[in-house]
Design a protein around this motif. Structure first.
Motif, PDB file in Angstrom:
ATOM      1  N   UNK A  77       0.826  -1.205   0.000  1.00  0.00           N
ATOM      2  CA  UNK A  77       0.000   0.000   0.000  1.00  0.00           C
ATOM      3  C   UNK A  77       0.862   1.258   0.000  1.00  0.00           C
ATOM      4  N   UNK A  78       2.026   1.204   0.651  1.00  0.00           N
ATOM      5  CA  UNK A  78       2.928   2.351   0.634  1.00  0.00           C
ATOM      6  C   UNK A  78       3.417   2.620  -0.784  1.00  0.00           C
ATOM      7  N   UNK A  79       3.774   1.544  -1.492  1.00  0.00           N
ATOM      8  CA  UNK A  79       4.230   1.690  -2.879  1.00  0.00           C
ATOM      9  C   UNK A  79       3.158   2.344  -3.736  1.00  0.00           C
ATOM     10  N   UNK A  80       1.940   1.856  -3.620  1.00  0.00           N
ATOM     11  CA  UNK A  80       0.850   2.393  -4.426  1.00  0.00           C
ATOM     12  C   UNK A  80       0.569   3.840  -4.058  1.00  0.00           C
ATOM     13  N   UNK A  81       0.537   4.134  -2.752  1.00  0.00           N
ATOM     14  CA  UNK A  81       0.285   5.511  -2.317  1.00  0.00           C
ATOM     15  C   UNK A  81       1.351   6.459  -2.861  1.00  0.00           C
ATOM     16  N   UNK A  82       2.618   6.082  -2.732  1.00  0.00           N
ATOM     17  CA  UNK A  82       3.694   6.949  -3.191  1.00  0.00           C
ATOM     18  C   UNK A  82       3.665   7.138  -4.700  1.00  0.00           C
ATOM     19  N   UNK A  83       3.331   6.066  -5.421  1.00  0.00           N
ATOM     20  CA  UNK A  83       3.247   6.173  -6.871  1.00  0.00           C
ATOM     21  C   UNK A  83       2.084   7.075  -7.281  1.00  0.00           C
ATOM     22  N   UNK A  84       0.995   7.031  -6.521  1.00  0.00           N
ATOM     23  CA  UNK A  84      -0.136   7.922  -6.778  1.00  0.00           C
ATOM     24  C   UNK A  84       0.273   9.377  -6.591  1.00  0.00           C
ATOM     25  N   UNK A  85       0.957   9.654  -5.498  1.00  0.00           N
ATOM     26  CA  UNK A  85       1.373  11.029  -5.224  1.00  0.00           C
ATOM     27  C   UNK A  85       2.383  11.509  -6.257  1.00  0.00           C
ATOM     28  N   UNK A  86       3.289  10.632  -6.660  1.00  0.00           N
ATOM     29  CA  UNK A  86       4.263  11.006  -7.691  1.00  0.00           C
ATOM     30  C   UNK A  86       3.569  11.293  -9.017  1.00  0.00           C
ATOM     31  N   UNK A  87       2.537  10.517  -9.307  1.00  0.00           N
ATOM     32  CA  UNK A  87       1.786  10.729 -10.543  1.00  0.00           C
ATOM     33  C   UNK A  87       1.119  12.105 -10.528  1.00  0.00           C
ATOM     34  N   UNK A  88       0.522  12.464  -9.405  1.00  0.00           N
ATOM     35  CA  UNK A  88      -0.129  13.764  -9.311  1.00  0.00           C
ATOM     36  C   UNK A  88       0.881  14.903  -9.397  1.00  0.00           C
ATOM     37  N   UNK A  89       2.013  14.718  -8.738  1.00  0.00           N
ATOM     38  CA  UNK A  89       3.035  15.766  -8.747  1.00  0.00           C
ATOM     39  C   UNK A  89       3.586  15.987 -10.156  1.00  0.00           C
TER      40      UNK A  89
END
Length: 201
Positions: A77-89
């Protein structure tokens, strides 16, 4: 010959050994919940699918760093969350949406470390997914198309060859069933709405 995964601990042991069947077990049991989790942040179907896939790839690459199955889920879940935030950024045109997300979304989603609150959220997503899986096949399709994919009643009706009224009835009934299955102490009404509200028309 395919291995029969007996439980999560068995899956963890095989996963660390590089078992493809263990990876398939994780994908089968957690990909839908991860998609829901990612969609609440990114709100783009294709991007979420890619992010979830990348999350499993990252987990596979780091499997030797895992301590136990709980750690595995946290890392996933950490991987997915971080990838989501990176995508938005990375998307300049999404700047306003990202700012809104940071202001409104529970703080545990954006913290650097995966803390206890994040684990509770992970368990919430698992409970919601189990509830969705309990629905009858057609009702589950309507539920996912509406609340997860955010399709309109008209589009759902056309794709499933149903009347719009039938779709509305199926949506109402499926949501009532999901709410009835979930533990109100673990998944209070307001928290469930946070997970599904973007798909309510």
């Amino acid at each position: 010959m395919l291995l029969a995964i007996e439980n999560d601990q068995h899956c963890f042991t095989l996963f660390q050994q590089g078992s493809n069947e263990a990876l398939r077990y994780l994908i089968r049991n957690y990909s839908a919940g991860l998609y829901l989790y990612a969609f609440r942040i990114v709100r783009e179907q294709s991007a979420c699918e890619d992010i979830v896939e990348d999350g499993f790839i990252t987990l596979w690459e780091k499997r030797n760093e895992l301590v136990d199955f709980t750690h595995l889920k946290k890392m996933l879940y950490t991987c997915v969350r971080n990838k989501c935030l990176n995508h938005l950024r990375s998307k300049r045109r999404e700047a306003n949406r990202y700012a809104f997300f940071l202001q409104r979304c529970p703080s545990h989603i954006i913290e650097a470390e995966y803390d206890e609150a994040d684990f509770i959220y992970t368990e919430l997503m698992a409970q919601v997914q189990k509830a969705i899986d309990s629905l009858a096949p057609q009702m589950r399709k309507v539920f996912i198309m509406s609340y997860v994919r955010q399709m309109s009643n008209k589009d759902i009706a056309r794709q499933l060859q149903l009347s719009e009224q039938t779709v509305k009835n199926q949506k109402s009934k499926s949501l009532a069933i999901v709410r009835g299955i979930l533990n109100p102490q673990l998944v209070p009404h307001t928290l469930l709405l946070m997970v599904l509200s973007s798909g309510i028309h």
